[in-house]
Design a protein around this motif. Structure first.
Motif, PDB file in Angstrom:
ATOM      1  N   PRO A 115       0.877  -1.261  -0.081  1.00  0.00           N
ATOM      2  CA  PRO A 115      -0.054   0.002  -0.187  1.00  0.00           C
ATOM      3  C   PRO A 115       1.023   1.253   0.141  1.00  0.00           C
ATOM      4  O   PRO A 115       1.845   1.357   0.875  1.00  0.00           O
ATOM      5  CB  PRO A 115      -0.821  -0.159   1.308  1.00  0.00           C
ATOM      6  CG  PRO A 115       0.229  -1.047   2.056  1.00  0.00           C
ATOM      7  CD  PRO A 115       0.772  -1.873   1.427  1.00  0.00           C
ATOM      8  N   PRO A 116       0.647   2.401  -1.001  1.00  0.00           N
ATOM      9  CA  PRO A 116       1.275   3.371  -0.684  1.00  0.00           C
ATOM     10  C   PRO A 116       0.948   4.345   0.418  1.00  0.00           C
ATOM     11  O   PRO A 116       0.062   4.050   1.188  1.00  0.00           O
ATOM     12  CB  PRO A 116       1.030   4.396  -2.018  1.00  0.00           C
ATOM     13  CG  PRO A 116      -0.054   3.202  -2.800  1.00  0.00           C
ATOM     14  CD  PRO A 116      -0.568   2.203  -1.853  1.00  0.00           C
ATOM     15  N   LEU A 117       1.570   5.191   0.606  1.00  0.00           N
ATOM     16  CA  LEU A 117       1.561   6.112   1.874  1.00  0.00           C
ATOM     17  C   LEU A 117       0.118   6.517   1.706  1.00  0.00           C
ATOM     18  O   LEU A 117      -0.273   7.246   0.841  1.00  0.00           O
ATOM     19  CB  LEU A 117       2.546   7.135   2.022  1.00  0.00           C
ATOM     20  CG  LEU A 117       3.831   6.576   2.518  1.00  0.00           C
ATOM     21  CD1 LEU A 117       4.681   7.802   2.458  1.00  0.00           C
ATOM     22  CD2 LEU A 117       3.545   5.976   4.174  1.00  0.00           C
ATOM     23  N   PHE A 118      -0.730   6.731   2.397  1.00  0.00           N
ATOM     24  CA  PHE A 118      -1.981   7.247   2.329  1.00  0.00           C
ATOM     25  C   PHE A 118      -2.072   8.523   2.751  1.00  0.00           C
ATOM     26  O   PHE A 118      -1.376   8.994   3.633  1.00  0.00           O
ATOM     27  CB  PHE A 118      -3.305   6.319   3.115  1.00  0.00           C
ATOM     28  CG  PHE A 118      -2.885   6.184   4.603  1.00  0.00           C
ATOM     29  CD1 PHE A 118      -2.488   4.769   5.087  1.00  0.00           C
ATOM     30  CD2 PHE A 118      -3.061   6.975   5.404  1.00  0.00           C
ATOM     31  CE1 PHE A 118      -2.109   4.589   6.223  1.00  0.00           C
ATOM     32  CE2 PHE A 118      -2.803   6.828   7.046  1.00  0.00           C
ATOM     33  CZ  PHE A 118      -2.545   5.705   7.125  1.00  0.00           C
ATOM     34  N   SER A 119      -2.961   9.282   2.386  1.00  0.00           N
ATOM     35  CA  SER A 119      -3.185  10.804   2.394  1.00  0.00           C
ATOM     36  C   SER A 119      -4.859  11.064   2.524  1.00  0.00           C
ATOM     37  O   SER A 119      -5.443  10.083   2.271  1.00  0.00           O
ATOM     38  CB  SER A 119      -2.737  11.355   1.082  1.00  0.00           C
ATOM     39  OG  SER A 119      -3.442  11.134   0.135  1.00  0.00           O
ATOM     40  N   SER A 120      -4.824  12.078   3.308  1.00  0.00           N
ATOM     41  CA  SER A 120      -6.189  12.480   3.546  1.00  0.00           C
ATOM     42  C   SER A 120      -7.277  12.831   2.154  1.00  0.00           C
ATOM     43  O   SER A 120      -8.233  12.641   1.995  1.00  0.00           O
ATOM     44  CB  SER A 120      -6.534  13.641   4.497  1.00  0.00           C
ATOM     45  OG  SER A 120      -5.598  14.758   4.069  1.00  0.00           O
ATOM     46  N   ALA A 121      -6.113  13.632   1.309  1.00  0.00           N
ATOM     47  CA  ALA A 121      -6.870  13.954   0.020  1.00  0.00           C
ATOM     48  C   ALA A 121      -6.481  13.260  -1.229  1.00  0.00           C
ATOM     49  O   ALA A 121      -5.255  12.447  -1.146  1.00  0.00           O
ATOM     50  CB  ALA A 121      -6.677  15.437  -0.422  1.00  0.00           C
ATOM     51  N   PRO A 122      -7.368  13.022  -2.074  1.00  0.00           N
ATOM     52  CA  PRO A 122      -6.691  12.015  -3.200  1.00  0.00           C
ATOM     53  C   PRO A 122      -5.624  13.059  -3.876  1.00  0.00           C
ATOM     54  O   PRO A 122      -5.468  14.036  -4.048  1.00  0.00           O
ATOM     55  CB  PRO A 122      -8.140  11.862  -4.137  1.00  0.00           C
ATOM     56  CG  PRO A 122      -8.907  13.056  -3.694  1.00  0.00           C
ATOM     57  CD  PRO A 122      -8.590  13.450  -2.289  1.00  0.00           C
ATOM     58  N   VAL A 123      -5.110  12.103  -4.921  1.00  0.00           N
ATOM     59  CA  VAL A 123      -3.657  12.602  -5.587  1.00  0.00           C
ATOM     60  C   VAL A 123      -4.018  12.562  -7.017  1.00  0.00           C
ATOM     61  O   VAL A 123      -4.378  11.435  -7.616  1.00  0.00           O
ATOM     62  CB  VAL A 123      -2.457  11.747  -5.288  1.00  0.00           C
ATOM     63  CG1 VAL A 123      -1.235  12.282  -6.058  1.00  0.00           C
ATOM     64  CG2 VAL A 123      -2.295  11.606  -3.720  1.00  0.00           C
ATOM     65  N   PHE A 124      -4.104  13.869  -7.618  1.00  0.00           N
ATOM     66  CA  PHE A 124      -4.497  13.996  -9.133  1.00  0.00           C
ATOM     67  C   PHE A 124      -3.133  13.838  -9.790  1.00  0.00           C
ATOM     68  O   PHE A 124      -2.022  14.404  -9.490  1.00  0.00           O
ATOM     69  CB  PHE A 124      -5.099  15.296  -9.307  1.00  0.00           C
ATOM     70  CG  PHE A 124      -6.332  15.516  -8.751  1.00  0.00           C
ATOM     71  CD1 PHE A 124      -7.580  15.201  -9.612  1.00  0.00           C
ATOM     72  CD2 PHE A 124      -6.736  15.677  -7.553  1.00  0.00           C
ATOM     73  CE1 PHE A 124      -8.723  14.852  -8.832  1.00  0.00           C
ATOM     74  CE2 PHE A 124      -8.022  15.664  -6.740  1.00  0.00           C
ATOM     75  CZ  PHE A 124      -8.879  15.361  -7.778  1.00  0.00           C
ATOM     76  N   SER A 125      -3.182  12.935 -11.048  1.00  0.00           N
ATOM     77  CA  SER A 125      -2.106  13.123 -11.875  1.00  0.00           C
ATOM     78  C   SER A 125      -2.582  13.521 -13.258  1.00  0.00           C
ATOM     79  O   SER A 125      -3.562  13.830 -13.094  1.00  0.00           O
ATOM     80  CB  SER A 125      -1.608  11.723 -11.927  1.00  0.00           C
ATOM     81  OG  SER A 125      -2.190  10.894 -12.515  1.00  0.00           O
ATOM     82  N   SER A 126      -2.340  13.465 -14.245  1.00  0.00           N
ATOM     83  CA  SER A 126      -2.780  14.081 -15.555  1.00  0.00           C
ATOM     84  C   SER A 126      -4.011  13.397 -15.847  1.00  0.00           C
ATOM     85  O   SER A 126      -4.816  14.459 -16.204  1.00  0.00           O
ATOM     86  CB  SER A 126      -1.617  13.668 -16.612  1.00  0.00           C
ATOM     87  OG  SER A 126      -1.680  12.347 -16.865  1.00  0.00           O
ATOM     88  N   ASP A 127      -4.142  12.117 -16.223  1.00  0.00           N
ATOM     89  CA  ASP A 127      -5.401  11.725 -16.182  1.00  0.00           C
ATOM     90  C   ASP A 127      -6.134  10.695 -15.358  1.00  0.00           C
ATOM     91  O   ASP A 127      -7.137   9.827 -15.540  1.00  0.00           O
ATOM     92  CB  ASP A 127      -5.594  10.969 -17.540  1.00  0.00           C
ATOM     93  CG  ASP A 127      -4.460   9.992 -17.760  1.00  0.00           C
ATOM     94  OD1 ASP A 127      -3.692   9.785 -16.735  1.00  0.00           O
ATOM     95  OD2 ASP A 127      -4.288   9.348 -18.701  1.00  0.00           O
ATOM     96  N   ARG A 128      -5.526  10.597 -13.999  1.00  0.00           N
ATOM     97  CA  ARG A 128      -6.039   9.970 -12.998  1.00  0.00           C
ATOM     98  C   ARG A 128      -6.202  10.557 -11.637  1.00  0.00           C
ATOM     99  O   ARG A 128      -5.413  11.692 -11.609  1.00  0.00           O
ATOM    100  CB  ARG A 128      -4.805   8.749 -12.847  1.00  0.00           C
ATOM    101  CG  ARG A 128      -4.535   7.987 -14.184  1.00  0.00           C
ATOM    102  CD  ARG A 128      -4.562   6.615 -14.130  1.00  0.00           C
ATOM    103  NE  ARG A 128      -4.616   6.289 -15.302  1.00  0.00           N
ATOM    104  CZ  ARG A 128      -4.028   5.049 -15.866  1.00  0.00           C
ATOM    105  NH1 ARG A 128      -3.083   4.617 -14.892  1.00  0.00           N
ATOM    106  NH2 ARG A 128      -4.077   4.777 -17.064  1.00  0.00           N
ATOM    107  N   VAL A 129      -6.748   9.835 -10.646  1.00  0.00           N
ATOM    108  CA  VAL A 129      -6.851  10.375  -9.471  1.00  0.00           C
ATOM    109  C   VAL A 129      -6.704   9.047  -8.511  1.00  0.00           C
ATOM    110  O   VAL A 129      -7.408   8.008  -8.706  1.00  0.00           O
ATOM    111  CB  VAL A 129      -8.002  11.363  -9.334  1.00  0.00           C
ATOM    112  CG1 VAL A 129      -9.354  10.471  -9.469  1.00  0.00           C
ATOM    113  CG2 VAL A 129      -7.804  11.680  -7.693  1.00  0.00           C
TER     114      VAL A 129
END
Ligand code: ADP
Length: 886
Positions: free
Chosen positions: A115-129
């Protein structure tokens, strides 16, 4: 760029620009706000959706986590298939192990094993979140949910939105621009009108132009102010214009003044130059003298006149240059007393030592009564003096000449009128002054000659040449008219008519009468006579010439003498006549040729002409005496014919003698032989008388033989002649002496000789010549020792030979005869011989173009002389007939 040059852009574009910028900024801000808002909404939305999903999966997976039930967990994750946006999901246990995973088919996504480190907010990339959330059970971590959602469609939506926004933005901007362009006119119109007006004013400079006021806003105030300013400017301009005009007028006046001054100044310079040039080059010497006589200045002419340079002349005393210092002292003294010196003669010394005669004029220049300098003018009259002297001398010479001449010297005016006394005329004619004044002299001229005199006068005045006439003038002393030659030359200014005639009247009476006498004498001469001048013109002919050539004397006078010469001989005659006048002396005219004259009727007359020069005052004339030699020519021709006849007969006679003697030899020899035989055989059988007769016959036959032999020898001189050849005459001489050797010995003679020359001769004949002469010298000897000398002397055109002996000599009366054939002076008993030897000698010499003669003193000896020409040529060839007979 101009568009970027905001400060200089028109106000219209400034306002449009500002509106445009404000609009663009506003739209950008609105667009940016919309974009940010839309994005934030989307993110919030998807975050919520992912959070809800994560929570749902978390809760539904707790049990499976507790029991590590992967299958249940997978089923739970399969529920994600309902949300098409989710492309992957995973559940990890609390230790981080992957419990279950979900991957939408065809989605390319990798699921991390831990599992990646979790964050409270989602992480946006170019065409994914991506969203990583912990799963808790009762406050305790039970695992991790991992979700991946696809945002490509949303990004596309956002891009569409952006395009729409930009389009809208552009449209709004365009509309805004158009509207602003339209609206800006409200504000910028009056300003632009104002600016256009200003440009127009600037261009047209019309002071009446004014701005139109649109309203009472700030621009209206500006227009008012502008118009006020224009009024003010117009007023100022009017004032400036007036001032300018005034100024221009002033400047023009000043220019005119300056130009006038310059012109005056130039004029002044020119006049000063002219004056200076005039003074310097004046044809008179100028100088300034100080009161003490020091030269202060001198012009060019004065310096040149005396040959000095300015530095040698100026500064010195004037007296130094004068022959007579006193002249200068007097001159200065006079000037100091305010006298004006005019044309005083003085003598000055040139630098080269020569003396110049001058005329000096001088006056004093004063300032405030004070002597500043004396102005002195020096006029060189040396040449004039010389000319005057020469004129005086010439005048004196002329007077002497007039006095000395025997001729009458006269002068008349241009029309031939005598206007002054002519002493020599008075002496000659006895006419007294003023009887001959004007035309008064005319009656002194013989009446018959007056018309000729007038014609000559008209000719001379017409042609402006020398007047010349022969007239008879009354002579006081003889009391009759005497022939005079009058000559006069016109005096005239160049190109003008004669204003004076000066001439002489020469008494030629004696000469004229002598001429007349001469003419009479010539007429009386027996021969035809003609006189010509050096141009070949006939001057005089006598009566005999008229008769000989058939012309009358009037026809011949003045014509060319070649009229009397046959045409073929004319050009040669011109040459001969010219030569005669070049060297005029008496001579015969023919030079060995026959010459002919031409009768008027064309017949040619054989003539003989003797020429003699005839000196006259005008030069030489040629006087020819012509003799008709027709008769003599005929006689000469006759003589030539006889001579030829004689020569022919002589030749025939010679041939006959040769043939006769040659042919006689044979029978004579027979006779002589027979008689001698008779003598020998019958001497004793015949009586004394017969013997005597036979003896006589034998002697006669022998003598006849000898005579015939001699005759043959004589003939052979011409018949056996041989061509001439160059020959040293010593050789035939020696041959002759050899032939005579016996006789020389017998006589005891001594023979001497000069050196012999080389000549063209017939060698054999010369041998015979020497032999005959030396033989005679030996034969005709006296009772003393014989001396013979053979001499040879060079003469101008050949050689003179001599054979000299001391023998018996010859009586003078015989010296011609002995050269004849068979001529002897002595008895044969005393001196044997036939008398043919010298005849042969003469024949030989004649054949050699020479001459033979003898000089002798009886009892003392004889000298035989003969000549041989240097270029001896053969003149006689043996005829073929006789040479073949020998
Ligand atoms: P010839 O000698 O045969 O008598 P020539 O013709 O030679 O004949 O001479 C002619 C004559 O001239 C001679 O007879 C002689 O009387 C005279 N004579 C010639 N030569 C001499 C001489 N040298 N001295 C004197 N008399 C001369």
């Amino acid at each position: 760029m101009r568009s970027m040059d905001f400060p200089n852009a028109s106000i219209r574009w400034k306002i449009v620009g500002i509106i445009f910028v404000v609009l663009a900024v506003s739209l950008l801000l609105v667009g940016a706000g919309l974009l940010v808002h839309t994005r934030a909404s989307f993110e919030r939305d998807i975050t919520q959706r992912l959070a809800v999903l994560a929570d749902v999966i978390g809760e539904n997976s707790v049990a499976a986590l507790l029991f590590s039930d992967a299958k249940t967990a997978a089923e739970t994750l399969a529920a994600l298939d309902n949300d098409e946006r989710i492309i992957a999901g995973a559940v990890y246990d609390k230790d981080g192990r992957l419990l279950a995973q979900y991957r939408r088919p065809a989605a390319e996504v990798a699921i991390p094993p831990a599992p990646p480190l979790f964050s409270s907010a989602p992480v946006f990339s170019s065409d994914r979140v991506t969203l990583v959330r912990p799963i808790e059970l009762r406050g305790e971590p039970a695992g991790v949910v991992y979700l991946v959602a696809d945002t490509a469609d949303w990004t596309a939506t956002l891009q569409q939105f952006l395009v729409i926004l930009v389009t809208l933005f552009a449209a709004v901007l365009a509309v805004g621009l158009l509207v602003s362009i339209g609206l800006q006119r409200l504000v910028t119109g009056p300003i632009q009108d104002l600016a256009a007006l200003m440009r127009r004013i600037g261009r047209e400079r019309d002071p009446r132009l004014r701005a139109v006021k649109g309203g009472n806003d700030e621009i209206g105030v500006l227009v008012d102010g502008f118009n006020d300013m224009l009024d003010e400017i117009a007023k100022r301009r009017l004032e400036a214009e007036a001032a300018k005009q005034e100024l221009q007028q002033r400047v023009a006046e000043l220019d005119a003044e300056v130009a006038e001054r310059r012109r005056a100044e130039a004029e002044l310079h020119r006049s000063r130059d002219h004056l200076q040039d005039f003074i310097e080059n004046a044809n008179i010497g100028l100088n300034w003298l100080a009161p003490d006589g020091t030269i202060l200045w001198a012009n060019h002419h004065e310096l040149e006149m005396l040959g000095y340079g300015a530095e040698e002349y100026v500064g010195r005393r004037a007296a130094d240059f004068h022959l007579d210092r006193q002249t200068v002292e007097d001159l200065l003294a006079g000037l100091a007393n305010d006298e004006i010196v005019e044309s005083r003669e003085a003598r000055m010394r040139h630098k080269d030592g020569s003396v110049r005669d001058v005329l000096i004029s001088a006056s004093v220049y004063r300032e405030n009564g004070k002597f500043v300098h004396a102005r002195s003018f020096t006029h060189d009259i040396t040449e004039r003096k010389c000319i005057e002297d020469a004129l005086k001398r010439s005048e004196a010479r002329y007077r002497t000449l007039v006095a000395a001449t025997t001729s009458v010297v006269f002068s008349t005016d241009g029309a031939g009128r005598v206007i002054e006394r002519l002493p020599s005329w008075e002496d000659y004619t006895g006419q007294r002054w003023p009887r001959y004044a004007g035309d008064g002299w005319a009656p002194m001229v013989h009446r018959d000659d007056r018309r000729r005199l007038k014609a000559a006068w008209l000719r001379a005045t017409g042609e402006g040449k020398m007047f010349e006439a022969e007239v008879r003038v009354r002579h006081q002393r003889s009391g009759r008219h005497r022939y005079c030659l009058v000559r006069a030359l016109p005096q005239r200014q160049p190109g003008g008519p004669a204003y004076e005639w000066i001439g002489t009247l020469m008494d030629i009476d004696d000469r004229k009468r002598a001429e007349e006498r001469f003419r009479t004498a010539v007429d009386g001469a027996p021969n035809a006579m003609i006189m010509i001048d050096d141009g070949g013109h006939i001057v005089l002919v006598n009566r005999q010439l008229e008769a000989l050539f058939g012309y009358r004397r009037e026809e011949l006078r003045g014509r060319s003498v070649e009229t009397l010469v046959p045409e073929r001989a004319r050009s040669a005659h011109v040459r001969h006549r010219t030569d005669f006048f070049k060297d005029p002396r008496a001579r015969a005219m023919c030079g060995g040729r026959d010459i002919y004259g031409r009768h008027k009727n064309g017949r040619e007359i054989p003539v003989e002409i003797s020429l003699s020069p005839f000196r006259t005052e005008e030069g030489f004339l040629g006087l020819a005496s012509i003799m008709d030699v027709s008769e003599r020519r005929r006689a000469e021709q006759e003589l030539r014919r006889y001579t030829a006849e004689l020569q022919r007969s002589n030749r025939e006679l010679g041939q006959f003698a040769y043939v006769a003697s040659h042919d006689l030899q044979e029978p004579l020899r027979a006779i002589s032989g027979c008689v001698q035989l008779l003598q020998q055989r019958y001497r004793d059988k015949l009586d004394a008388r017969a013997n005597e007769l036979i003896e006589h016959t034998v002697g006669g036959a022998l003598r006849m033989q000898a005579l015939i032999n001699d005759l043959l020898s004589y003939s052979r001189v011409s018949t056996r002649a041989r061509p001439f050849e160059a020959c040293d005459l010593g050789q035939p001489l020696r041959q002759a002496l050899a032939n005579l050797e016996l006789a020389i010995k017998e006589s005891g003679a001594t023979v001497t000789m000069d050196p012999m020359p080389v000549l063209q001769v017939d060698n054999t004949q010369v041998t015979q010549l020497f032999q005959n002469l030396i033989g005679n010298a030996l034969k005709f000897r006296a009772d003393r020792t014989v001396h013979v000398h053979v001499g040879a002397q060079r003469k101008s055109n050949g050689y003179l030979f001599s054979v000299q002996d001391n023998g018996i000599g010859i009586e003078p009366q015989h010296i011609e005869r002995i050269f004849g054939v068979f001529q002897r002076l002595h008895n044969r008993n005393k001196y044997p011989g036939n008398g043919i030897g010298l005849a042969i000698c003469r024949k030989i010499i004649e054949r050699h173009n020479g001459r033979i003669w003898v000089e002798s003193v009886p009892g003392k000896g004889s000298t035989f002389h003969f000549t041989l020409a240097a270029g001896n040529v053969q003149n006689e060839e043996p005829s073929e007939l006789y040479s073949s007979q020998q």
